[in-house]
Design a protein around this motif. Structure first.
Motif, PDB file in Angstrom:
ATOM      1  N   ARG A  13       0.820  -1.210   0.000  1.00 37.24           N
ATOM      2  CA  ARG A  13       0.000   0.000   0.000  1.00 37.24           C
ATOM      3  C   ARG A  13       0.856   1.264   0.000  1.00 37.24           C
ATOM      4  N   ALA A  14       1.934   1.245   0.763  1.00 37.77           N
ATOM      5  CA  ALA A  14       2.816   2.410   0.803  1.00 37.77           C
ATOM      6  C   ALA A  14       3.507   2.612  -0.544  1.00 37.77           C
ATOM      7  N   GLY A  15       3.976   1.528  -1.168  1.00 42.96           N
ATOM      8  CA  GLY A  15       4.625   1.628  -2.467  1.00 42.96           C
ATOM      9  C   GLY A  15       3.689   2.145  -3.534  1.00 42.96           C
ATOM     10  N   ARG A  16       2.432   1.739  -3.462  1.00 42.20           N
ATOM     11  CA  ARG A  16       1.437   2.187  -4.436  1.00 42.20           C
ATOM     12  C   ARG A  16       1.232   3.699  -4.350  1.00 42.20           C
ATOM     13  N   ILE A  17       1.107   4.204  -3.127  1.00 42.31           N
ATOM     14  CA  ILE A  17       0.913   5.637  -2.942  1.00 42.31           C
ATOM     15  C   ILE A  17       2.136   6.422  -3.415  1.00 42.31           C
ATOM     16  N   LEU A  18       3.338   5.963  -3.057  1.00 42.55           N
ATOM     17  CA  LEU A  18       4.556   6.660  -3.484  1.00 42.55           C
ATOM     18  C   LEU A  18       4.646   6.740  -5.003  1.00 42.55           C
ATOM     19  N   ALA A  19       4.365   5.620  -5.665  1.00 45.70           N
ATOM     20  CA  ALA A  19       4.484   5.578  -7.129  1.00 45.70           C
ATOM     21  C   ALA A  19       3.537   6.572  -7.792  1.00 45.70           C
ATOM     22  N   TYR A  20       2.295   6.618  -7.329  1.00 49.55           N
ATOM     23  CA  TYR A  20       1.307   7.467  -7.986  1.00 49.55           C
ATOM     24  C   TYR A  20       1.379   8.921  -7.545  1.00 49.55           C
ATOM     25  N   GLN A  21       1.708   9.158  -6.306  1.00 47.47           N
ATOM     26  CA  GLN A  21       1.822  10.550  -5.870  1.00 47.47           C
ATOM     27  C   GLN A  21       2.950  11.265  -6.621  1.00 47.47           C
ATOM     28  N   SER A  22       4.071  10.587  -6.806  1.00 46.42           N
ATOM     29  CA  SER A  22       5.221  11.227  -7.443  1.00 46.42           C
ATOM     30  C   SER A  22       4.905  11.617  -8.888  1.00 46.42           C
ATOM     31  N   VAL A  23       4.245  10.727  -9.639  1.00 43.13           N
ATOM     32  CA  VAL A  23       3.940  11.068 -11.040  1.00 43.13           C
ATOM     33  C   VAL A  23       2.778  12.054 -11.143  1.00 43.13           C
ATOM     34  N   HIS A  24       1.916  12.061 -10.140  1.00 44.65           N
ATOM     35  CA  HIS A  24       0.869  13.091 -10.097  1.00 44.65           C
ATOM     36  C   HIS A  24       1.508  14.472  -9.988  1.00 44.65           C
ATOM     37  N   LEU A  25       2.498  14.595  -9.121  1.00 42.96           N
ATOM     38  CA  LEU A  25       3.225  15.861  -8.993  1.00 42.96           C
ATOM     39  C   LEU A  25       3.895  16.230 -10.310  1.00 42.96           C
ATOM     40  N   LEU A  26       4.461  15.240 -10.987  1.00 47.08           N
ATOM     41  CA  LEU A  26       5.130  15.475 -12.260  1.00 47.08           C
ATOM     42  C   LEU A  26       4.144  15.986 -13.305  1.00 47.08           C
ATOM     43  N   ASP A  27       2.959  15.412 -13.332  1.00 46.49           N
ATOM     44  CA  ASP A  27       1.935  15.875 -14.273  1.00 46.49           C
ATOM     45  C   ASP A  27       1.481  17.300 -13.977  1.00 46.49           C
ATOM     46  N   GLN A  28       1.599  17.713 -12.716  1.00 47.14           N
ATOM     47  CA  GLN A  28       1.204  19.067 -12.340  1.00 47.14           C
ATOM     48  C   GLN A  28       2.310  20.086 -12.591  1.00 47.14           C
ATOM     49  N   GLY A  29       3.473  19.627 -13.034  1.00 48.35           N
ATOM     50  CA  GLY A  29       4.578  20.538 -13.286  1.00 48.35           C
ATOM     51  C   GLY A  29       5.267  21.008 -12.029  1.00 48.35           C
ATOM     52  N   LEU A  30       5.142  20.251 -10.945  1.00 46.13           N
ATOM     53  CA  LEU A  30       5.738  20.634  -9.663  1.00 46.13           C
ATOM     54  C   LEU A  30       7.096  19.966  -9.479  1.00 46.13           C
ATOM     55  N   PRO A  31       8.021  20.578  -8.735  1.00 41.87           N
ATOM     56  CA  PRO A  31       9.324  19.951  -8.495  1.00 41.87           C
ATOM     57  C   PRO A  31       9.156  18.671  -7.679  1.00 41.87           C
ATOM     58  N   CYS A  32       9.631  17.555  -8.217  1.00 41.24           N
ATOM     59  CA  CYS A  32       9.381  16.272  -7.556  1.00 41.24           C
ATOM     60  C   CYS A  32      10.475  15.253  -7.816  1.00 41.24           C
ATOM     61  N   ASP A  33      11.683  15.712  -8.186  1.00 42.24           N
ATOM     62  CA  ASP A  33      12.765  14.773  -8.461  1.00 42.24           C
ATOM     63  C   ASP A  33      12.976  13.809  -7.297  1.00 42.24           C
ATOM     64  N   THR A  34      12.995  14.345  -6.072  1.00 42.68           N
ATOM     65  CA  THR A  34      13.252  13.513  -4.899  1.00 42.68           C
ATOM     66  C   THR A  34      12.123  12.523  -4.678  1.00 42.68           C
ATOM     67  N   ASP A  35      10.902  12.912  -4.961  1.00 41.46           N
ATOM     68  CA  ASP A  35       9.768  11.988  -4.832  1.00 41.46           C
ATOM     69  C   ASP A  35       9.893  10.837  -5.831  1.00 41.46           C
ATOM     70  N   LEU A  36      10.348  11.138  -7.045  1.00 46.06           N
ATOM     71  CA  LEU A  36      10.541  10.096  -8.056  1.00 46.06           C
ATOM     72  C   LEU A  36      11.660   9.146  -7.646  1.00 46.06           C
ATOM     73  N   ILE A  37      12.735   9.716  -7.098  1.00 46.97           N
ATOM     74  CA  ILE A  37      13.842   8.896  -6.597  1.00 46.97           C
ATOM     75  C   ILE A  37      13.352   7.969  -5.488  1.00 46.97           C
ATOM     76  N   ASN A  38      12.595   8.532  -4.557  1.00 47.44           N
ATOM     77  CA  ASN A  38      12.120   7.754  -3.408  1.00 47.44           C
ATOM     78  C   ASN A  38      11.173   6.646  -3.840  1.00 47.44           C
ATOM     79  N   ALA A  39      10.326   6.942  -4.819  1.00 48.03           N
ATOM     80  CA  ALA A  39       9.385   5.928  -5.307  1.00 48.03           C
ATOM     81  C   ALA A  39      10.122   4.749  -5.920  1.00 48.03           C
ATOM     82  N   LYS A  40      11.183   5.032  -6.673  1.00 48.85           N
ATOM     83  CA  LYS A  40      11.971   3.958  -7.272  1.00 48.85           C
ATOM     84  C   LYS A  40      12.717   3.177  -6.193  1.00 48.85           C
ATOM     85  N   TYR A  41      13.370   3.896  -5.270  1.00 48.68           N
ATOM     86  CA  TYR A  41      14.195   3.261  -4.242  1.00 48.68           C
ATOM     87  C   TYR A  41      13.357   2.389  -3.311  1.00 48.68           C
ATOM     88  N   LEU A  42      12.340   2.965  -2.690  1.00 51.55           N
ATOM     89  CA  LEU A  42      11.545   2.195  -1.738  1.00 51.55           C
ATOM     90  C   LEU A  42      10.624   1.205  -2.450  1.00 51.55           C
TER      91      LEU A  42
END
Length: 417
Positions: free
Chosen positions: A307-336
């Motif tokens: 459940r945690a991995g699912r939220i990380l994966a989708y939240q990070s790309v949601h931020l990306l679609d909004q044009g918001l800075p999210c490099d670290t969120d994308l890194i964290n989603a891949k790592y965890l």
């Protein structure tokens, strides 16, 4: 495991539109009808590159899921891309890898190619007639961009490229490769020493080594390219001369890492589904294995990670679609995402006992496949270093922010349901 269409879990609803939910159901149906029947054959013949799955994906236009409609693409954005990779990976991580490997150079072209180059390359990706690869890693340098030895030298209005690349995803399927080569003399800073080139697969001097299956992802090719004085025209340069580092890094962060998070998530879901199904059907002590508290405790841990991995994966790309800075969120989603899926897969192997050691059993395929989401787009060590940079407020360039303005026209229209 179940392969019937399903609705997204409620926790993902904040990130999904009605169109996303339709795509979710479409991807599930496609995976069940077109990929699931091929998965066993792909596993049984690891030495064969899976071409039919690529054709089926191309026919749906999914290699161009993030490509704007102006170039024939779906213009659906990164959440949509994650849905496709995630839902297909539940059934076949190898088929999902074929999809995601072309999406990375697509991202590079979207951000750095000229309008004319986008029209030429991306329209062919969109109609399914062209798959792409990105060729960065080298035999001696690995993923160290500063150690790239492949060279490109100008010769009139052409460039001559010589060197070798390994671990090239879709190496045997791609009609063109995005090659990162050194265009500056030794001593020039890496940030200005590299350039990106589109190299058609049929160029004289380009050789692709015989396919050698890996530990997992059977049917997917990640092979070696050898370039011996391969000539390409000036028009094949992507971005500016000396901008190759930016092309490679941004593609890895904005496309590679979320794509791998999606594959890990799909494998993770398949692991939990297979394990709970097994425990519910194995009789023990006038009940089933699923009734034993010691086993339920371990399943609870697996479900929490999923459940945690699912939220990380989708939240990070949601931020990306909004044009918001999210490099670290994308890194964290891949790592965890990888780390958690790996732990759950190991738990599942233990919960299945000797049954898990049967080569023909699904779980063994999942265990082998999850190993392949660790090295690409930066190992765990690299991800932790970048996360530490963020903790100390020493973040490197934020590609999600840096490219947001120029890529705003590629994002999905938020007013469309």
């Amino acid at each position: 495991m179940p392969a019937t269409p399903s609705t997204p879990p409620p926790a993902l609803r904040p990130y999904l539109t009605a169109r996303h939910e339709l795509l979710w159901a479409e991807a599930d149906a496609f995976a069940a009808e077109d990929i699931a029947p091929r998965a066993a054959r792909m596993e049984a013949a690891p030495g064969r590159v899976e071409r039919k799955a690529a054709d089926l994906l191309g026919a749906r236009g999914w290699f161009a899921v993030t490509v704007p409609a102006a170039f024939g693409g779906l213009g659906a954005g990164h959440v949509a891309k994650t849905i496709l990779v995630h839902r297909i990976a539940r059934v076949s991580a190898a088929a999902a890898a074929i999809l995601q490997a072309t999406l990375i150079p697509v991202g590079a072209l979207l951000h750095f190619a000229t309008y004319e180059q986008k029209g030429y390359w991306l329209s062919r990706v969109a109609d399914g007639s062209l798959l792409l690869s990105i060729a960065v890693t080298e035999p001696r340098a690995g993923g160290h961009l500063g150690g790239i030895e492949t060279t490109a030298e100008r010769s009139g209005n052409q460039w001559v490229i010589t060197g070798s690349k390994i671990h090239v995803g879709n190496s045997h399927l791609a009609g063109a490769h995005l090659v990162i080569a050194r265009t500056a003399e030794a001593g020039v800073r890496t940030s200005q020493a590299l350039t990106a080139f589109m190299v058609e697969a049929d160029r004289p001097g380009l050789a692709i080594s015989e396919h050698r299956p890996g530990l997992g992802l059977h049917g997917f090719s990640a092979g070696r390219l050898d370039l011996d004085h391969v000539r390409v025209p000036e028009d094949n340069v992507v971005g500016e001369i000396g901008q190759g580092l930016a092309v490679a890094q941004s593609s890895s962060i904005l496309y590679g890492r979320p794509n791998l998070a999606a594959i890990s998530l799909g494998i993770h879901e398949a692991v939990v589904t297979a394990t709970t199904g097994y425990l519910k059907t194995r009789a023990r002590y006038r009940g089933a294995l699923s009734d034993l508290p010691v086993l339920r405790d371990r399943i609870g841990d697996m479900e929490a990670r999923l459940r945690a991995g699912r939220i990380l994966a989708y939240q990070s790309v949601h931020l990306l679609d909004q044009g918001l800075p999210c490099d670290t969120d994308l890194i964290n989603a891949k790592y965890l995402g990888h780390q958690w899926a790996m732990r759950s897969t190991q738990d599942a192997m233990e919960l299945h006992g000797a049954h898990a050691l049967d080569r023909g059993y699904l779980l063994q395929r999942l265990w082998r496949d999850i190993q392949h989401t660790y090295p690409p787009a930066g190992t765990g060590e690299i991800q932790r270093i970048r996360l530490a940079d963020a903790a100390f407020d020493e973040d490197h360039i934020q590609w999600s922010e840096h490219l947001a303005a120029e890529a705003a026209w590629t994002r999905p229209d938020p007013t469309v349901a």
